[in-house]
Design an enzyme around this catalytic site. Structure first.
Site, PDB file in Angstrom:
ATOM      1  N   CYS A   1       0.833  -1.208   0.000  1.00 41.11           N
ATOM      2  CA  CYS A   1       0.000   0.000   0.000  1.00 41.11           C
ATOM      3  C   CYS A   1       0.868   1.259   0.000  1.00 41.11           C
ATOM      4  CB  CYS A   1      -0.943   0.006   1.203  1.00 41.11           C
ATOM      5  SG  CYS A   1      -0.098  -0.057   2.800  1.00 41.11           S
TER       6      CYS A   1
ATOM      7  N   GLU B   1      -2.093   1.125  -4.552  1.00 45.87           N
ATOM      8  CA  GLU B   1      -1.653  -0.205  -4.155  1.00 45.87           C
ATOM      9  C   GLU B   1      -0.853  -0.773  -5.320  1.00 45.87           C
ATOM     10  OE1 GLU B   1      -2.920  -2.898  -0.693  1.00 45.87           O
ATOM     11  OE2 GLU B   1      -3.475  -0.832  -1.211  1.00 45.87           O
TER      12      GLU B   1
END
Length: 362
Positions: A320, A354
């Site tokens: 992330c 992401e």
């Protein structure tokens, strides 16, 4: 995300900028061009949390700009949130406006919804919750068709279930997930489904074993377990471990051993630095690990855990935070190369993204 940033007309250009940023971050490692998985332009976020702001004797949903807790942005709807959240927002507001019991010292509302249509509401109070509150909350939950949790200092009342139920499709199979109140879940269900499919394909069908670090509620564990002989998975959060165990059982996945250890602790165990009682009865030497899957927090893997992953032929990494991903790849680049990479747009209209990489031994 600031509501001023929400503009579906700019989505394509924003996504192109993210792709270029990821290309530049991974350029030092001769990475291939990333596969790009886009998001729905609106109604993509399955979770939302709102403070309530009192104005003209009424409470309103409110958000605040970063760093400013005194200037509320009052909301009637929230276009990035799921259709179910937008349906529930006015219904819930009407309920607290009509009830002193429900509205008295109510200061925060949390919504958790799923692609499967389930919904869990959490109402947070600056006062004790009593029998009168519970009676009205039970009626509200029935009218809205939701599960509901009431929270006040030192007390938690559950009406129905304290988790939402999700269903995600991977490679033609439906996986069912229990998502507990207060625990981490992927906010963008449509993109999460794409992430699972990419990881499933990138790992491939193996005849050896998989080590998974930071497994959470088993989001990736369930589909990846069908690709290998067996899995050793770790997670430190008790609520996530309990959800993962329930999800494994509920999906009939029986080749996974789950232990409540941090990635750092498992590294110590595999390096035989120290024993752990939570590993009692588990023969680590019985595993023939060929791959490791990691989905670490924003800080990425610590240096020791990063060194641990170097032992594996394949490192499948979901991140992330592409900056810490790049730092970890730099530590591994003398032994592993980037074979595949992907961009998953979990957070449209923000700078967050992401990313996924498959690293294989040189």
């Amino acid at each position: 995300m600031s509501l001023s940033q929400f503009d579906p007309a700019t989505y394509t250009s924003q996504l192109a900028e993210k792709k270029q940023r990821l290309i530049e971050l991974l350029a030092p490692f001769d990475a291939p061009e990333p596969e790009v998985f886009d998001s729905p332009r609106e109604h993509y976020r399955l979770r939302a949390e709102f403070r309530l702001w009192r104005e003209a004797e009424q409470r309103h949903y409110a958000m605040f700009a970063p760093g400013d807790k005194h200037t509320p942005i009052l909301l009637d709807d929230f276009p990035i949130a799921s259709t179910r959240i937008n349906q529930l927002m006015p219904q819930l507001k009407a309920a607290w406006q009509a009830s002193q019991v429900l509205s008295f010292k109510l200061f925060q509302v949390e919504f958790l919804t799923t692609l499967a249509g389930d919904a869990l509401l959490t109402l947070c109070y600056h006062r004790p919750l009593d029998a009168a509150w519970q009676a009205e909350a039970e009626q509200l939950a029935a009218e809205l068709g939701v599960n509901l949790v009431g929270r006040s200092r030192g007390k938690r009342i559950v009406i129905g279930r304290d988790f939402a139920e999700e269903e995600l499709q991977v490679a033609g199979r439906t996986f069912r997930y229990r998502q507990p109140e207060g625990a981490f879940t992927q906010p963008n269900g449509a993109v999460c489904q794409k992430m699972l499919g990419w990881a499933y394909e990138a790992l491939g069908q193996r005849d050896d074993d998989l080590l998974e670090l930071y497994c959470g509620n088993g989001n990736f564990t369930l589909p990846l377990a069908t690709r290998v002989r067996k899995v050793l998975a770790t997670e430190i959060s008790k609520s996530s471990v309990n959800a993962a165990l329930a999800n494994l059982e509920g999906n009939g996945v029986d080749n996974v051993t789950l232990v409540r250890l941090s990635a750092e602790e498992l590294t110590q165990a595999l390096n035989e630095v120290r024993p752990f009682r939570r590993l009692a009865g588990i023969d680590l030497k019985s595993y023939a690990f060929g791959s490791v899957f990691v989905d670490p927090p924003r800080a990425g893997m610590d240096p020791d855990t990063c060194e641990l992953t170097r032992r594996f032929e394949r490192i499948l990494y979901i991140s992330c935070n592409p900056e810490t991903l790049a730092a970890n790849i730099s530590q591994l680049s003398d032994t592993h190369r980037v074979e595949r990479c992907a961009l998953f747009d979990q957070f449209p209209y923000t700078h967050h993204m992401e990313a996924g990489v498959l690293l294989t031994r040189k």
